[in-house]
Every structure is written in structure tokens, then in C-alpha cells.
Design a protein around this motif. Structure first.
Motif, short mmCIF file in Angstrom:
data_model
loop_
_atom_site.label_atom_id
_atom_site.label_comp_id
_atom_site.label_asym_id
_atom_site.label_seq_id
_atom_site.Cartn_x
_atom_site.Cartn_y
_atom_site.Cartn_z
N ILE A 28 0.84 -1.20 0.00
CA ILE A 28 0.00 0.00 0.00
C ILE A 28 0.88 1.25 0.00
CG2 ILE A 28 -1.66 1.34 1.35
CD1 ILE A 28 -2.86 -1.34 2.28
N LEU B 15 -7.84 -0.97 -10.80
CA LEU B 15 -8.96 -0.94 -9.85
C LEU B 15 -10.25 -0.48 -10.51
CD1 LEU B 15 -7.41 0.45 -6.54
CD2 LEU B 15 -8.56 -1.75 -6.87
N ASN C 20 -18.74 -5.97 -7.51
CA ASN C 20 -18.71 -5.66 -6.09
C ASN C 20 -20.10 -5.42 -5.51
OD1 ASN C 20 -16.12 -4.35 -7.44
ND2 ASN C 20 -15.59 -4.95 -5.36
N PRO D 162 -10.65 6.81 -6.15
CA PRO D 162 -10.71 7.10 -4.70
C PRO D 162 -12.07 7.65 -4.27
CG PRO D 162 -8.67 7.92 -5.66
CD PRO D 162 -9.55 7.54 -6.80
N ALA E 195 -14.89 4.78 -4.45
CA ALA E 195 -14.72 3.75 -3.43
C ALA E 195 -15.09 4.29 -2.05
CB ALA E 195 -13.27 3.26 -3.43
N ASN F 160 -12.39 -9.36 -8.48
CA ASN F 160 -10.99 -8.93 -8.34
C ASN F 160 -10.10 -9.34 -9.50
OD1 ASN F 160 -9.78 -11.62 -7.81
ND2 ASN F 160 -10.94 -11.53 -5.91
N THR G 42 -2.30 -5.01 -4.17
CA THR G 42 -3.23 -4.22 -3.36
C THR G 42 -4.59 -4.09 -4.04
OG1 THR G 42 -2.56 -2.08 -4.34
CG2 THR G 42 -1.32 -2.87 -2.42
N TRP H 96 -8.10 -4.28 -1.85
CA TRP H 96 -9.15 -3.26 -1.77
C TRP H 96 -10.46 -3.76 -2.36
CZ3 TRP H 96 -7.98 -0.05 1.68
CH2 TRP H 96 -6.71 0.52 1.81
N ASP H 97 -10.35 -4.46 -3.48
CA ASP H 97 -11.54 -4.85 -4.23
C ASP H 97 -12.38 -5.89 -3.51
OD1 ASP H 97 -12.67 -7.02 -6.31
OD2 ASP H 97 -12.84 -5.04 -7.20
N ILE I 113 -11.85 -5.99 1.12
CA ILE I 113 -12.53 -4.89 1.79
C ILE I 113 -13.94 -4.64 1.21
CG2 ILE I 113 -12.46 -2.43 2.35
CD1 ILE I 113 -10.35 -4.13 3.79
N ILE I 114 -14.01 -4.25 -0.06
CA ILE I 114 -15.29 -3.79 -0.61
C ILE I 114 -16.31 -4.91 -0.76
CG2 ILE I 114 -16.41 -2.70 -2.61
CD1 ILE I 114 -13.95 -0.98 -2.95
#
Length: 453
Positions: free
Chosen positions: A46, A70, A78, A211, A214, A273, A301, A305-306, A309-310
Motif C-alpha cells: 500500500i 482498480l 462488487n 478514490p 470507493a 478482483n 493491493t 481493496w476490491d 474490503i469492498i
């Protein structure tokens, strides 16, 4: 079209049977072990993703390449994709999706590494790379590289284009009464304007958009989870139980099996992802980076994130909403998501609309680059202009197509595209280990590497 829908559903089901699940998860697990669990380096990755490597060779910054990747991966997979997995695979699909993401970090790492290791520089200084170059230059398997590019060029119309356009048009039509034809026309116009500027134009738009979109969507998920706080313990327990135990009909969910949960969870995890799919390495190869391992870490990363997390947040939101509000129709993915976000007074539909529109449009942009590079490998730059025209037109068609048919085609193309890439990852895993030992395990991440294979 009913017979065609049935055929595509059967093909998708066959491709995503146990052989593909074993191949995909097996590759994730194999690379996790052989590369000494690169997931443990996620915080270093990151940090590198936002660091600048100005003097390194490449066309765009590491963050620009990551943002484009991303943008292509954070899409309807997602939101609607996870909802579809829950609708057909039950709550347990959420855990399988998450497991695919955690283990897939290793695969995304290896993909990014090989993309830099085997990339080539064109006469005009442009960097080209991806699984096709790894297959050709690393394994001398040009025939398989050609197959990968054919599948990629076709897959771009499914996972990256028509699915996304369809989600945008359906949402805007159901929520705001906007005609799918109007939505399709606007998508085509915006898409054409951005694609005119090539990778740098796409990268600039994605760097600004990713950014924001998300953070906006995650905020909405956190609000819903706060509203459903009393049900979170039961939600987590149900997700874990359903992942490994067949669920009887009733209790708010249809009867599901472990195979159904794994099948839909893993399929949607890959759709989300793209670890193992081979798409992200195409743009990773254009990144300015001093050695393959730095970009490999940055690429990894994207999966974190994809999916970790999401997608996890989305899954918790959907299952907790069903438990909290049993009246929600959970048999339709799109309707399930809409009802879950509709529980946020006033702003829920807006958050969902902005999320899907920005996620989906950015995915269309990212995949336009993947498709172009696949076509360039197959026939040179002269094919790009024709591909762009067809790609833009497909966005309009996707806006008015049947969603079930689109998803089945997308799943099928994902599987066909993944197979050549997974073969290259397994056969070139020794190269990934060698480069990782040289730069990461020895603590030489700042060392420059030569561009030679």
C-alpha cells in the motif's frame, strides 16, 4: 432467446464446475505457499502504491496503473455480483468470495511481477506486457498467447462492457425512470471522449474517479452496517455456517448446497478482483517501476481493496439486511441490493446509483484498454480504431440486453480467459520466486532491474 440463454447457462455452469474451482483456488494456494505468503507484505504494498518512481521506465505511474486496474475491477461485481452470489449461492457465497480474494492476492502479485519481467518496449517507446508476452517470451507458447488474446478481446465485451452498461441502464431506469436507450447513448458519448486520449487519458480519469467512488460507496456500507448492528453477530455466523453446511429451504433463504455457495462465491470473486484472470497485468506492464517486485506488490493491493474490503462489506450489508428485513426479495441480485440501500433514508438510492454508475463506467474504461492491447497483439495498431468503434457500440447494446444472458456469457469468458493465464503462472512460478528472492526477501526493493528477460 430462451434457448440461447439456456445454452449459455449450461456452458457457464460447466466451465465453473469443480475443475475450475480446483484450478483457481489451487493456483492461489500454491502461489501463496511458494511465494511465502506475500499477503503479509500488504502494508508495504500500500505504501509503494502511492510512492512515485519518476526515474523508472514506463508509461504511467504505479498509482495510475493501479487506479486503472482498480477501475476495471471495482465494478458491478462488487455490488450486483455479490448480490447475485448471495441470491443463488446463499450467504456462504460471501465467505468463498472473500477467501478467493485473500488467497488471490498472491496470484495478483505473481501476475504483476511477470508483466514487468516479460514486457517489451515498442519502437515508439511504449511498454507492452501481460500474460500473452509471458506465454510467448517466457514459455515459447505463442499459440496459447494468441488464444489468451482472443478470449480477452471477447471477454472485454462481457465482463468489462455490456454487463456494466446493463447494470447502469437498469438501475437508472428502475430508480429514476430514465430510458435505457438514453443511458446507452450517454455512455457511448462519454466513452468515446475518454478513449480518444488512450492509456494516459484513461489513467487520469480513473486516478481521479477511483478514490472518490470507493470512499463514497464504503461510507454507504458503513451506514447500513451501523443500522443493522444488532444483527451482525448472526450475520457472520450464518455466512460461515452456510459456506460449509447445506442450507435447508426456509429461514429467509432458498435451499443451497456447499457446491452452490462455493461456485457462485468463487465465480463472483474472480469476476470482482480478476486475480488469475490475466487482465490487470496488461496495464501493470505500463507502470513506471524500477523492478518487477515493486509493481507486483502494488498490483496485489488491487485484490485487497476490491475483494477483501469492498466485497466483504457488500456481503455483510446484504446478508444483515435480509436478516433484519425478511420481507426483502433476496432471489434477485439487483433487487436485493436496491432494497438494502433503500433502508438508508433519503440518501440510500443516491449512494447506490452513484456507486453503480461510477463503478461500472470506470470498469468499461479499464477494460477498453485490455481489449485494445489484446487486439494489438493479434494484429497490430491498425485494428485498434475498429475495435474502439465496436466496443463503444457494444456499450449501447449492453444497456438494453437481458441481464441473465449477459452474466452467463461474462462468466464463461472469464473461465476461458483464466485458463491460459493460470498455466503461465504455474509454469513460470520459479521465475516469480527468483525475482522475489532477489528484490523482496533480500531487502533490495529499491534496486534497479534490467529490462532484459
Amino acid at each position: 432467446m430462451e434457448w440461447f440463454e439456456e445454452i449459455t447457462a449450461q456452458i457457464s455452469s460447466a466451465l465453473w464446475g469443480w475443475p475450475m474451482i480446483i484450478l483457481l483456488l489451487g493456483t492461489h494456494l500454491f502461489l501463496t505457499i511458494r511465494l511465502r505468503v506475500p499477503q503479509l507484505k500488504i502494508f508495504t504494498a500500500i505504501r509503494l502504491s502511492v510512492a512515485k518512481d519518476k526515474n523508472a521506465a514506463g508509461d504511467v505511474s504505479q498509482f495510475g496503473a493501479l487506479a486503472t486496474s482498480l477501475a476495471a475491477t471495482i465494478g458491478t461485481g462488487n455490488i450486483v455480483g455479490v448480490a447475485t452470489a448471495v441470491a443463488f449461492g446463499g450467504p456462504g457465497a460471501v465467505l468463498w468470495c472473500w477467501i478467493t480474494g485473500v488467497l488471490g492476492i498472491s496470484t495478483k502479485y505473481a501476475e504483476g511481477l511477470l508483466a514487468i519481467k516479460y514486457r517489451v518496449r515498442t519502437a515508439n517507446g511504449e511498454m507492452l506486457g501481460g500474460p500473452m508476452y509471458a506465454l510467448e517470451r517466457g514459455l515459447n507458447m505463442k499459440w496459447l498467447a494468441v488464444l489468451f488474446c482472443i478470449f480477452t478481446a471477447i471477454a472485454a465485451f462481457g465482463i468489462g462492457n455490456t454487463v456494466q452498461a446493463n447494470s447502469i441502464s437498469m438501475l437508472l431506469n428502475e430508480s429514476w425512470g430514465i430510458s435505457p436507450h438514453l443511458t446507452g447513448g450517454i455512455i457511448c458519448l462519454l466513452l468515446a471522449l475518454v478513449m480518444l486520449f488512450g492509456l494516459k487519458g484513461i489513467s487520469n480519469v480513473c486516478s481521479a474517479l477511483v478514490p472518490f467512488m470507493a470512499a463514497f460507496y464504503v461510507l454507504g456500507c458503513i451506514i447500513i452496517l451501523w443500522m443493522n448492528a444488532a444483527y451482525l453477530k448472526d450475520t457472520v455466523a450464518l455466512i460461515f455456517d452456510s459456506a460449509f453446511t447445506p442450507q435447508a429451504a426456509g429461514g429467509g433463504f432458498l435451499g443451497t448446497t456447499v457446491m452452490m455457495a462455493a461456485r457462485y462465491g468463487i465465480a463472483r470473486g474472480l469476476f470482482s478482483n480478476e486475480s488469475g484472470l490475466g487482465s490487470a497485468p496488461i496495464v501493470a506492464a505500463a507502470a513506471r517501476t524500477r523492478n518487477p517486485v515493486r509493481q507486483a506488490l502494488v498490483s496485489s493491493t488491487g485484490t485487497f481493496w476490491d475483494t477483501v474490503i469492498i466485497c466483504a462489506l457488500t456481503g455483510l450489508v446484504l446478508v444483515s439486511s435480509i436478516i433484519a428485513h425478511p420481507e426483502i426479495d433476496h432471489t434477485q441480485g439487483g433487487a436485493l441490493t436496491k432494497m438494502a440501500f433503500g433502508k438508508i433514508p433519503y440518501f440510500g438510492p443516491i449512494i447506490l446509483s452513484v456507486g453503480i454508475v461510477t463503478f461500472a463506467f470506470s470498469t468499461i474504461l479499464g477494460w477498453s484498454y485490455y481489449g485494445e492491447k489484446a487486439m494489438e497483439y493479434l494484429g497490430g495498431k491498425r485494428l485498434i480504431i475498429y475495435y474502439r468503434i465496436v466496443y463503444i457500440a457494444a456499450a449501447y447494446l449492453g444497456s438494453v440486453m437481458n441481464l441473465t444472458l449477459v452474466w452467463n456469457i461474462a462468466d464463461s469468458m472469464n473461465a476461458l480467459m483464466a485458463i491460459p493465464n493460470l498455466i503461465s503462472l504455474l509454469l513460470l512460478s520459479g521465475v516469480a520466486v527468483k525475482e522475489t528472492r532477489r528484490f523482496l526477501w533480500s531487502g533490495k526493493l529499491d534496486e534497479d532491474a534490467t529490462e532484459e528477460v
